[in-house]
Write a protein that holds these residues in place. Structure first.
Motif, short mmCIF file in Angstrom:
data_model
loop_
_atom_site.label_atom_id
_atom_site.label_comp_id
_atom_site.label_asym_id
_atom_site.label_seq_id
_atom_site.Cartn_x
_atom_site.Cartn_y
_atom_site.Cartn_z
N LEU A 199 44.69 43.50 36.53
CA LEU A 199 44.03 43.55 37.54
C LEU A 199 44.79 43.41 38.84
CD1 LEU A 199 40.92 41.07 35.04
CD2 LEU A 199 40.83 43.81 35.29
N SER A 206 43.96 42.25 42.77
CA SER A 206 43.49 41.43 43.32
C SER A 206 44.39 40.80 44.63
CB SER A 206 43.87 39.97 42.74
OG SER A 206 45.19 39.58 42.36
N LYS A 207 43.42 40.95 45.25
CA LYS A 207 44.84 40.12 46.76
C LYS A 207 45.80 41.86 47.43
CE LYS A 207 47.83 37.84 49.86
NZ LYS A 207 49.18 36.58 49.19
N SER A 251 48.47 43.09 45.14
CA SER A 251 48.87 41.88 43.33
C SER A 251 48.10 42.04 42.07
CB SER A 251 48.62 40.41 43.83
OG SER A 251 49.24 39.73 44.98
N ARG A 279 40.41 33.76 34.26
CA ARG A 279 42.00 34.04 35.75
C ARG A 279 42.44 33.06 35.95
NH1 ARG A 279 39.36 37.68 33.44
NH2 ARG A 279 37.75 40.13 34.32
#
Length: 226
Positions: free
Chosen positions: A103, A105-106, A123, A214
């Motif tokens: 996934l 992210s950031k 990321s 998560r």
């Protein structure tokens, strides 16, 4: 040539014989006709041989020219193959491939922004590799070992315990890799209980709740000591 030579010799003898009237005029004319026929046949064969030589030379030249053309064509093919490989390589540079599935992210970039070599764009949190890093006190790890069963309680899903296994111990305590590690060289030593990171991996891959986990969630772990 043998037939011409024999016919010529026969005709010469018949010329002498006709003078002495030893042969008839018909026999003389027949010998003369035989000689002329042999000469014409020889001439025809000579012409045929010349034509065959000319055709052979033409075929040889055409074959040489064809061979040269084939060599040129092969060189062009190899050059085009190199160009195709180079084009494929350049095309591969236009794709951004993630090092692993997961996934995103950031995100650190915006639409229309130019990227530089080595720039971090976002990321990735891997979905197929889930684990917990639990920081145990150094006084708690005496009876712990790799392979022991662990029950993980996630604060976000308090009513659902997760099955896991202790897989490894860190090579150093968390303080050794802190931003400002303690320096006791000056003699000001205050004993502080250190914490050792322990890696715990989830077991039941078919547990649907694993997909809801998560990175960064708070957990509590129970290690089942043997």
């Amino acid at each position: 040539k043998v037939n011409v030579r024999r016919a010529t010799q026969d005709f010469g003898r018949y010329q002498n014989l006709i003078k002495d009237h030893s042969i008839t005029q018909q026999q003389f004319e027949q010998a003369e006709a035989t000689k002329e026929t042999a000469e014409r046949q020889l001439q025809a064969l000579v012409e045929s041989r010349k034509q065959a030589v000319v055709q052979t030379n033409a075929i040889s030249q055409a074959s040489t020219a064809t061979g040269s053309q084939v060599n040129v064509a092969n060189s062009m093919i190899r050059q085009r193959e190199v160009e195709v490989d180079e084009a494929k390589l350049n095309l591969s540079y236009s794709y951004i491939l993630a090092p692993a599935d997961g996934l995103i992210s950031k995100v650190n970039v915006q639409p229309g922004q130019f990227l530089q070599a080595g720039q971090s764009t976002f990321s990735i949190v891997r979905e197929n590799q889930l684990w917990v890093v639990a920081n145990f006190k150094e006084t708690q790890v005496e009876k712990m070992k790799v392979g022991q069963k662990v029950t993980v309680h996630v604060d976000a899903f308090d009513g659902h315990p997760f099955e896991a296994t202790l897989t490894s111990f860190a090579a150093a305590t968390g303080a050794k890799f802190a931003l400002l590690p303690p320096d006791n060289a000056s003699g000001n030593f205050v004993k502080v209980v250190q914490r050792l990171p322990v890696k715990i991996e989830f077991n039941n891959a078919s547990d649907s709740m694993l997909k809801r986990l998560r990175a960064g969630l708070n957990v509590a772990v129970d290690v089942h000591l043997d």
